[in-house]
Design an enzyme around this catalytic site. Structure first.
Site, PDB file in Angstrom:
ATOM      1  N   ARG A 111       0.811  -1.213   0.000  1.00 28.18           N
ATOM      2  CA  ARG A 111       0.000   0.000   0.000  1.00 28.18           C
ATOM      3  C   ARG A 111       0.846   1.265   0.000  1.00 28.18           C
ATOM      4  O   ARG A 111       1.909   1.310   0.610  1.00 28.18           O
ATOM      5  CB  ARG A 111      -0.942   0.007   1.208  1.00 28.18           C
ATOM      6  CG  ARG A 111      -2.038  -1.033   1.092  1.00 28.18           C
ATOM      7  CD  ARG A 111      -2.748  -1.263   2.403  1.00 28.18           C
ATOM      8  NE  ARG A 111      -3.836  -2.228   2.246  1.00 28.18           N
ATOM      9  CZ  ARG A 111      -3.664  -3.561   2.248  1.00 28.18           C
ATOM     10  NH1 ARG A 111      -2.460  -4.075   2.421  1.00 28.18           N
ATOM     11  NH2 ARG A 111      -4.687  -4.359   2.084  1.00 28.18           N
TER      12      ARG A 111
ATOM     13  N   HIS B  27       3.162 -13.067  -5.659  1.00 31.06           N
ATOM     14  CA  HIS B  27       2.052 -13.248  -4.726  1.00 31.06           C
ATOM     15  C   HIS B  27       1.398 -14.632  -4.841  1.00 31.06           C
ATOM     16  O   HIS B  27       0.176 -14.744  -4.921  1.00 31.06           O
ATOM     17  CB  HIS B  27       1.004 -12.156  -4.958  1.00 31.06           C
ATOM     18  CG  HIS B  27       0.088 -11.912  -3.803  1.00 31.06           C
ATOM     19  ND1 HIS B  27      -1.009 -12.696  -3.538  1.00 31.06           N
ATOM     20  CD2 HIS B  27       0.094 -10.962  -2.845  1.00 31.06           C
ATOM     21  CE1 HIS B  27      -1.645 -12.224  -2.469  1.00 31.06           C
ATOM     22  NE2 HIS B  27      -0.990 -11.177  -2.031  1.00 31.06           N
TER      23      HIS B  27
ATOM     24  N   TYR C 134      -0.030 -18.129  -3.480  1.00 37.30           N
ATOM     25  CA  TYR C 134      -0.564 -18.763  -2.268  1.00 37.30           C
ATOM     26  C   TYR C 134      -0.112 -20.225  -2.267  1.00 37.30           C
ATOM     27  O   TYR C 134      -0.428 -20.981  -3.191  1.00 37.30           O
ATOM     28  CB  TYR C 134      -2.083 -18.771  -2.279  1.00 37.30           C
ATOM     29  CG  TYR C 134      -2.816 -17.464  -2.171  1.00 37.30           C
ATOM     30  CD1 TYR C 134      -3.537 -17.146  -1.020  1.00 37.30           C
ATOM     31  CD2 TYR C 134      -2.862 -16.569  -3.240  1.00 37.30           C
ATOM     32  CE1 TYR C 134      -4.268 -15.974  -0.933  1.00 37.30           C
ATOM     33  CE2 TYR C 134      -3.588 -15.392  -3.158  1.00 37.30           C
ATOM     34  CZ  TYR C 134      -4.292 -15.095  -1.999  1.00 37.30           C
ATOM     35  OH  TYR C 134      -5.015 -13.936  -1.922  1.00 37.30           O
TER      36      TYR C 134
ATOM     37  N   GLN D 268       6.585 -10.257   3.446  1.00 39.54           N
ATOM     38  CA  GLN D 268       5.212 -10.166   3.930  1.00 39.54           C
ATOM     39  C   GLN D 268       4.650 -11.573   4.111  1.00 39.54           C
ATOM     40  O   GLN D 268       4.700 -12.398   3.190  1.00 39.54           O
ATOM     41  CB  GLN D 268       4.337  -9.394   2.927  1.00 39.54           C
ATOM     42  CG  GLN D 268       2.938  -9.068   3.437  1.00 39.54           C
ATOM     43  CD  GLN D 268       2.861  -7.729   4.148  1.00 39.54           C
ATOM     44  OE1 GLN D 268       3.851  -7.003   4.238  1.00 39.54           O
ATOM     45  NE2 GLN D 268       1.679  -7.374   4.630  1.00 39.54           N
TER      46      GLN D 268
ATOM     47  N   GLU E 149       6.050 -13.109   0.628  1.00 38.28           N
ATOM     48  CA  GLU E 149       6.323 -12.146  -0.430  1.00 38.28           C
ATOM     49  C   GLU E 149       7.545 -11.298  -0.062  1.00 38.28           C
ATOM     50  O   GLU E 149       7.433 -10.343   0.713  1.00 38.28           O
ATOM     51  CB  GLU E 149       5.106 -11.238  -0.635  1.00 38.28           C
ATOM     52  CG  GLU E 149       3.787 -11.984  -0.766  1.00 38.28           C
ATOM     53  CD  GLU E 149       2.602 -11.143  -0.304  1.00 38.28           C
ATOM     54  OE1 GLU E 149       2.703  -9.892  -0.311  1.00 38.28           O
ATOM     55  OE2 GLU E 149       1.569 -11.736   0.079  1.00 38.28           O
TER      56      GLU E 149
END
Length: 362
Positions: free
Chosen positions: A92, A193, A195, A301, A328
């Site tokens: 962000r 990103h 999963y 992250q 990440e």
């Protein structure tokens, strides 16, 4: 080399030759497989996305260990961020603005009042060009390219970006990203990103996976998932402490990833940024599969799929909260608005380099 391997190698050469001969073909959206024995990875050039990673478990049973969709069309409309590269600046940016060299830049706002993962049409929502594709052999790989234009989603300057996915022995997936600022200074912070669920993408939650992070500090985030305080705090004595192998679910209900329960936290990786070093290790006791992550970025992250909610996945599977985890590697979040964090500004002619290596085992 077996007949099947010879055929696959020949087919790979044909595909690569066709791509090299036809620039328009390289801009089409396709699915590309990298295979080495019983280890395979599928990638699409839509968003430079990892679609699947298949490998055996301790009993030799094959399974796909990443969450995702069945078709490229479903990825085009995906809002769960299954497997793409995020950019130009991932995570962000507060209020979708920053100041660089005295000029204020306003970005596409797509997360409340903030910019998330590069904006609504970030690098995850574009077609990448296939530059090279070698699908078999000792080290299969694909290199994808994207030219981000001056003003895209509000960011300054033209930027050349390359991402290479490479498969090697034993069961290793390398991710290599670089970007070159062509004319203006600009912030750059890419991430991958995917999963993961080492039990298989439809096997339930990952709360029993044992996680170890090589991180003794983290950046506390506020309710908007921003490091508004600018602090870096020790993990010791907090639910964020994974310095020793700990089940992901052991303390997950004690943390909030924004407005939902679960981890969505930025950790500062121990060791010297810019050098490849251990970042994380994860093991699923039921399948025997394990993942070890090495990287060269300052942070990582941890996200535990907190927002999945009866989400349609591959093969008719349904993914609910905590069905996967993301690791990440990245720069500090919102660094463009925090001079106390290491800078992510890339000056004209400079090259950004971001490497990750996933070492899988069973």
């Amino acid at each position: 080399m077996a007949r099947g391997e010879l055929f696959l190698a020949a087919l790979c050469v044909v595909v690569a030759s066709a791509l090299a001969a036809n620039a328009d073909a390289r801009k089409m959206v396709g699915v590309y497989e990298l295979r080495k024995g019983d280890f395979s990875v599928k990638v699409t050039n839509w968003g430079a996305t990892i679609m699947s990673v298949i490998l055996p478990d301790s009993k030799g049973n094959l399974a796909d260990v990443v969450l995702g969709r069945d078709t490229v069309a479903q990825y085009v409309n995906d809002t769960s961020f299954f497997g793409p590269v995020a950019g130009r600046v991932a995570q962000r940016i507060a209020q979708g603005r920053f100041v660089l060299d005295g000029k204020v830049y306003h970005l596409n706002i797509n997360d409340g009042r903030n910019t998330l993962q590069g904006g609504g049409r970030g690098f995850h929502k574009v077609i990448w060009t296939v530059r090279e594709y070698v699908c078999a052999g000792d080290s299969p790989y694909i290199t994808l390219y994207y030219r981000s234009f001056d003003g895209e989603q509000g960011f300054p300057g033209n930027l050349d970006v390359h991402v290479t996915y490479r498969v090697s022995s034993p069961y290793t997936l390398g991710v290599h990203m670089n970007a070159t600022a062509l004319d203006k200074a600009t912030p750059v912070n890419l991430l991958q990103h995917t999963y993961w669920n080492l039990g298989g993408h439809g096997s339930g939650d990952v709360l029993g996976h044992a996680l170890r992070l090589a991180a003794s500090r983290y950046t506390p985030l506020d309710g908007e998932m921003l490091p508004s305080s600018g602090r870096v705090a020790p993990v010791a004595g907090t639910p964020f402490d994974f310095r020793a192998p700990t089940p992901i679910g052991a303390r997950i209900r004690q943390v909030m990833g924004g407005r939902v329960v679960g981890y969505d936290a930025n950790y500062v990786v121990d060791g010297e940024p810019g050098r490849m070093r251990p970042v994380a290790a994860v093991r699923d006791g039921a399948s025997g599969r394990a993942l070890e992550l090495w990287g060269n970025q300052p942070c990582v992250q941890l996200y535990t799929a907190n927002w999945l909610n009866h989400t349609e996945g591959k093969g008719g599977e349904v993914y609910d909260r905590w069905a996967g985890f993301c690791l990440e590697t990245q720069g500090y979040p919102d660094a463009v608005n925090h001079p106390e964090f290491p800078s992510q500004i890339l000056r004209h002619g400079q090259v950004y380099r971001h490497d990750m290596v996933f070492k899988l085992s069973f």
